[in-house]
Design an enzyme around this catalytic site. Structure first.
Site, short mmCIF file in Angstrom:
data_model
loop_
_atom_site.label_atom_id
_atom_site.label_comp_id
_atom_site.label_asym_id
_atom_site.label_seq_id
_atom_site.Cartn_x
_atom_site.Cartn_y
_atom_site.Cartn_z
CG HIS A 142 -0.40 0.28 2.51
ND1 HIS A 142 -0.15 -0.69 3.44
CD2 HIS A 142 -0.04 1.44 3.10
CE1 HIS A 142 0.34 -0.16 4.54
NE2 HIS A 142 0.42 1.15 4.35
CG ASP A 172 -0.12 -4.07 2.83
OD1 ASP A 172 0.10 -3.52 1.73
OD2 ASP A 172 -0.27 -3.44 3.89
CB SER A 279 3.17 1.86 6.11
OG SER A 279 1.96 1.99 6.80
#
Length: 337
Positions: A142, A172, A279
């Site tokens: 992402h 992911d 992230s």
């Protein structure tokens, strides 16, 4: 944790590997004393050429070498840098400094980078973990999904252009490669199967673009089912929205609607502070090995106007590093699922 792409992300273990020494196979026959004879010497036996059986035996030995260790031997066969994988006793930091946050940060920070992706709808900022000296980097899908261009900044301030090698939206995960990079410091990938609730961990990433931010905490829980969006348009565009990457946990939606296209993975839960931009960054054990890739975090800032509820509240999630290692061959093969 990180967040998703708008500020990016909210989705959210290098010791040299020595192949085990294998005994000769098949083993030599037991020693037999030679008895003198007066007869003619036998004709020399013709050397038998290696056939499929010999080839299979050689393959079996190689497989045993790979299966008996934690490094990826096939990477050397394909001409790629070997990933630094650690066993249970490997310490990146000196034994006397095990668990020392400052020592862990000093040892691992050079292996964590900041990622900036330019998107159709804006930009995304996240983090990544260097796994080879030539610039292979693992991050969250992402963070770079839908990117038109990707820039990466290393801990020493150098900037590189990166290209996507492979993606796996179901986990992911993504693999990117820096252009013209060499001599980088690969992180040591540990063994997430050895992680226990209560273990001390350190997180390193670039929350809100603050490169090299270090936080610490413990492992709060294991095998949490985290559901995230696989829609490229979700959470992207720093220019709009709150920069939070939507995810679902325990039947509830956090940081927005995940939409209809989602995937669920098992995650490590931690109370180490994670914020948008973490992230794709590193979750590190007391020995300095990467045990997870930070991928999601819950922020209550949009749930309440109280400043005491804003930012990280100690609910972060990371993809176990063993999941990353098992997915690496697929990513390197250029998968774009």
């Amino acid at each position: 944790m990180t967040e998703s792409q708008g500020n990016d992300a909210q989705h959210y273990s290098s010791a040299p590997y020595s192949a085990p020494v294998h005994p000769e196979w098949p083993p030599p026959p037991p020693y037999q004393p030679v008895t003198a004879t007066t007869g003619p010497e036998p004709e020399p036996t013709k050397k038998r050429t290696r056939g499929p059986v010999a080839l299979l035996a050689a393959v079996a030995i190689v497989a045993a070498a790979v299966g008996g260790g934690t490094a990826y031997a096939f990477q050397e066969l394909t001409g790629k840098d070997s990933v630094a994988s650690a066993g249970t006793s490997t310490n990146v930091v000196p034994s006397s400094k095990k668990g020392d946050v400052a020592a862990i940060a000093a040892a691992v920070s050079p292996s964590v980078v900041e990622i900036n992706a330019t998107l159709d709808s804006g930009s995304s900022t996240g983090s990544g973990v260097v796994i080879t000296s030539s610039g292979e980097i693992v991050t969250n899908n992402h963070v770079i999904s839908g990117a038109q261009s990707i820039k990466v900044r290393t801990s020493d301030g150098k900037s590189y252009t990166a290209q996507v090698v492979g993606t796996d939206s179901s986990k992911d995960l993504a693999l990117i490669k820096l252009q013209g990079a060499s001599g980088l410091k690969p992180a040591s990938l540990g063994n997430s199967s050895n992680v226990q609730v209560g273990d001390s961990v350190v997180a390193i990433g670039s929350p809100e673009g603050l490169t090299g931010t270090v936080t610490s905490g413990i492992v709060s829980a294991l095998n949490r089912d985290v559901t995230v969006s696989t829609d490229e348009s979700q959470g992207q565009g720093q220019g709009g929205g709150d920069g939070n990457w939507p995810f679902q946990f325990g039947g509830r939606q956090f940081n927005g609607d995940t939409g209809s296209s989602t995937t669920t993975y098992k995650a490590i839960q931690t109370d180490a502070s994670l914020n948008p931009g973490n992230s794709g960054g590193a979750l590190i054990d007391a020995g300095g090995n990467i045990v997870g890739i930070n991928s999601a975090m819950y922020s209550s800032s949009q749930q309440s106007s109280s400043s005491s509820d804003a930012g990280s509240i100690g609910l972060g999630f990371a993809i176990p590093i063993n999941t990353v290692k098992s997915d690496l061959a697929k990513l390197r093969a250029g998968s774009t699922s």
